[in-house]
Each structure stands twice: as structure tokens, then as C-alpha cells.
Write a protein that holds these residues in place. Structure first.
Motif, short mmCIF file in Angstrom:
data_model
loop_
_atom_site.label_atom_id
_atom_site.label_comp_id
_atom_site.label_asym_id
_atom_site.label_seq_id
_atom_site.Cartn_x
_atom_site.Cartn_y
_atom_site.Cartn_z
N PRO A 32 0.70 -1.33 0.36
CA PRO A 32 0.10 -0.27 -0.33
C PRO A 32 0.75 1.25 -0.47
O PRO A 32 1.93 1.04 0.35
N VAL A 33 0.08 2.31 0.02
CA VAL A 33 1.58 3.98 -0.83
C VAL A 33 0.42 3.89 0.92
O VAL A 33 -0.31 4.27 1.71
N ASP A 64 -7.36 -1.17 0.34
CA ASP A 64 -6.49 -1.18 1.15
C ASP A 64 -4.98 -0.96 0.55
O ASP A 64 -3.66 -1.31 0.64
N ARG A 65 -5.23 -0.38 -0.64
CA ARG A 65 -4.23 0.17 -1.80
C ARG A 65 -2.84 1.66 -0.37
O ARG A 65 -1.85 2.06 -1.29
N ALA A 92 1.22 14.46 3.76
CA ALA A 92 0.31 14.74 2.98
C ALA A 92 -1.28 15.26 4.04
O ALA A 92 -1.83 15.97 3.34
N PHE A 93 -0.92 14.64 5.31
CA PHE A 93 -2.02 15.26 6.05
C PHE A 93 -1.70 15.89 7.54
O PHE A 93 -0.37 15.39 7.72
N GLU A 254 -1.54 14.33 -7.18
CA GLU A 254 -0.97 13.12 -7.97
C GLU A 254 -1.70 11.34 -7.80
O GLU A 254 -1.02 11.30 -8.32
N GLN A 255 -2.41 11.72 -6.92
CA GLN A 255 -3.05 10.04 -6.24
C GLN A 255 -4.41 10.10 -7.77
O GLN A 255 -4.92 10.99 -8.21
N PRO A 256 -4.32 8.73 -7.74
CA PRO A 256 -5.50 8.46 -8.94
C PRO A 256 -7.16 8.86 -8.81
O PRO A 256 -7.17 9.60 -7.51
N ALA A 257 -7.46 9.43 -9.55
CA ALA A 257 -8.87 10.18 -9.10
C ALA A 257 -10.14 9.14 -7.95
O ALA A 257 -10.46 10.48 -7.61
N ASP A 258 -9.99 7.64 -8.13
CA ASP A 258 -10.73 7.07 -7.42
C ASP A 258 -10.55 7.52 -6.39
O ASP A 258 -10.77 7.27 -5.01
#
Length: 329
Positions: A32-33, A64-65, A92-93, A254-258
Motif C-alpha cells: 500500500p501507499v 487497502d491500497r 500528506a495530511f 498526484e493520486q488517482p481520481a478514485d
């Protein structure tokens, strides 16, 4: 150059090219990322429980990605450092007090005006309405994506010298405040001396009497160990404490749309859960603080409103039309 030498070079190049073709492709991560979420408050704070809930929701919604690693207790630095790391995409957060974000745009100070909200319901209604949407847009301009607003209770004064009943009792007290001009002006208007400093510096400042006290909600007061050095907790309730769960716009884009959608949905779910966790934690903290020797008293709220009225008048003009969106406008 003779034919024999040219032939040797050609054979060598062919062998080298064939060797390159046979090299395995670069490895692709299979796990996972992992993304960091920073906070400066103690891990036992209810807001950290909400952040762990957020991490669970992100894991579920991304199958769980993605995994969120919650780093509480100031492990990654103070609020100013962490907020800038989020803005630039280094982490990121983060969860931070809205007072700390006014460094990016002074209009955010509208949420910190004294007695701007009567309590949790009025505060959260405003954050879920046009006022919250406008503040979210302002932060987006600074590279910070609001995932959730956290309610963090009513802020009151506490100190190690005496109970406070009226502003006259604040005279001569050095009181720690967040690094926010509105917070500084509030304590100075009460008659104290405001001392801006980061969260992780307060305990040692109380121990060494660099400051006599601070102002915050009962949960922070208890979980950070301040009751031992500042046992007088006086319920001035001069501000509603609002925290913001933020994401780096740079990192998120930079992350996928989903995945972006999943993270935003996790934030929406977490805002609701944080309210429930905060109510439970605040009730427990109030009881524990008294059990551990804190001396809690109510104050003359009308007297504090009078001395803080000039602060409201002075700052309202700097917030543009956002001030018109406050409940008492």
C-alpha cells in the motif's frame, strides 16, 4: 580503421544491445501507499481517535491500497512546521487549530473572534454552511484541502496562581496563546500578557513559570498534563476551538481520481465521527480533571464580553464580508 576493428566494434555493440534488452523492468511496488498524518496533541486526545478512524476509512474505501500513518504528539514538528510541510507536499495530511492557519490568510481569523458562536451546534452549523465553504476555498488557494472541520470544545483560561472570576483577576498573568493575532489581542484585552508559543512548548513553560497559565479546552488541559501546574480552570468560554483536517493539494492531485474521491469521502465521514468522539472525551476529561485536583469555576461572562467587545470591533473589518456570515452578524 581496418575492417577487423570495425567488425569487432559492431559485434560488441550488438552484444551490449542484447544485454540491455534482457534487463528486467523496474520493480513496481506491491504494498500500500503509506501517507503521514501529523498532529501536535497527545495521542489520547479524542481528535487523534478521529484521525485513526479517518485512516481506517481510507483503507476501506481504497481497498487497502492506501494506509495512513497517524503521527501524534508533535513527532513531526510543531503546527507551523507541519502545516508548511503539508502545503509543500512533504507530508500528506495534518490536523491543526484554525488559529494556526490564519498565517496563510488573515481572513480565517473570523472563526477565532471571541464569543463568535454560542456552542457546538451553532459553530458546526456555520462550518457546514456558507462560512465554512468560504474558509475552505481560502485554504484551497494556499494549497491546503479541507477534508473535515473538527469541533474541539470551548476555550477557557487556566493558571497556577488563582481562580479567575472577572477580567480584573487576569491582571498580571502571563498566558500562553496560539500564534494568532486575534488570540493575542483577546488575552491582552482581558488584562493579561499574551505569550504566543507552540503546543509542545507549553508544559515546560508552565513548569518553569515562563507563563502562569494558558487557555484551551478541558481535554487539551487534561491530556497535556497542564492541570498539575495550573490547577485553576476558569470557564471563560471566550472562543470555540475549531480544528481542521487538511490534505496537501499537491500530494492529493498526484493520486488517482478514485483515490482522491475516497479520501474526501473519508474526511466527510470523519467529521461526523469526530463530534461523537469529542463529546465522549470531553465528558470524561471534565470529570478526570476534577478528580485529579483541578479547581473549576464559572466566571462573569458578561464582564468578559464587555472587555472583549473592542477586539471584535477592531478585527471584524479585516475579514471582509466573511464577518457578515457569523451567527450574530
Amino acid at each position: 580503421m581496418d575492417r577487423r576493428h570495425l567488425l569487432t566494434l559492431g559485434i560488441g555493440a550488438a552484444i551490449g544491445g542484447a544485454g540491455c534488452d534482457r534487463r528486467p523492468p523496474p520493480s513496481v511496488p506491491t504494498g500500500p501507499v503509506v501517507a503521514k498524518l501529523a498532529d501536535t496533541v497527545h495521542p489520547s486526545n479524542p481528535s487523534v481517535a478521529a484521525e485513526r478512524y479517518f485512516a481506517e476509512q481510507v483503507a476501506t474505501l481504497t481497498q487497502d491500497r492506501y494506509r495512513i500513518d497517524v503521527a501524534a504528539g508533535g513527532l513531526l514538528g510543531d503546527d507551523s512546521r507541519v502545516n508548511e510541510m503539508v502545503r509543500t507536499g512533504q507530508i500528506a495530511f495534518a490536523k491543526t487549530l484554525v488559529n494556526n492557519l490564519s498565517a496563510y490568510d488573515k481572513r480565517l481569523g473570523v472563526l477565532t473572534l471571541p464569543f463568535a458562536f454560542s456552542g457546538e451546534q451553532e459553530c458546526m452549523a456555520a462550518l457546514n454552511g456558507e462560512l465554512g465553504r468560504r474558509c475552505t476555498a481560502i485554504l484551497d488557494e494556499s494549497g491546503l484541502i479541507v477534508l473535515a472541520y473538527f469541533y474541539a470544545g470551548e476555550r477557557s483560561l487556566y493558571n497556577g496562581k488563582r481562580p479567575i472570576h472577572t477580567p480584573a483577576d487576569v491582571q498580571g498573568l502571563r498566558i500562553r496563546v496560539p500564534q494568532s493575532i486575534v488570540s493575542i489581542d483577546i488575552v491582552n484585552a482581558m488584562g493579561g500578557s499574551a505569550v504566543p508559543m507552540a503546543n509542545n512548548e507549553i508544559l515546560s513553560a508552565l513548569q518553569e513559570q515562563v507563563v502562569h497559565g494558558a487557555e484551551n479546552n478541558p481535554v487539551f488541559y487534561l491530556t497535556e498534563g497542564h492541570a498539575l501546574y495550573a490547577p485553576y480552570y476558569s470557564r471563560t468560554r471566550h472562543q470555540q476551538s475549531i480544528d481542521v483536517l487538511i490534505a496537501s493539494r499537491k500530494w492529493l492531485s498526484e493520486q488517482p481520481a478514485d483515490v482522491q474521491g475516497a479520501i474526501r469521502e473519508a474526511g466527510r465521514r470523519t467529521q461526523t465521527e469526530e463530534i461523537r468522539l469529542w463529546r465522549q472525551g470531553a465528558a470524561r476529561a471534565a470529570k478526570r480533571a476534577k478528580d485529579e485536583g483541578a479547581i473549576v469555576n464559572d466566571v462573569d461572562i458578561a464582564a468578559f464580553r464587555r472587555v472583549l467587545a473592542p477586539v471584535v470591533r477592531e478585527h471584524r473589518g479585516t475579514f471582509g464580508d466573511l464577518a457578515s456570515l457569523l451567527p450574530d452578524a
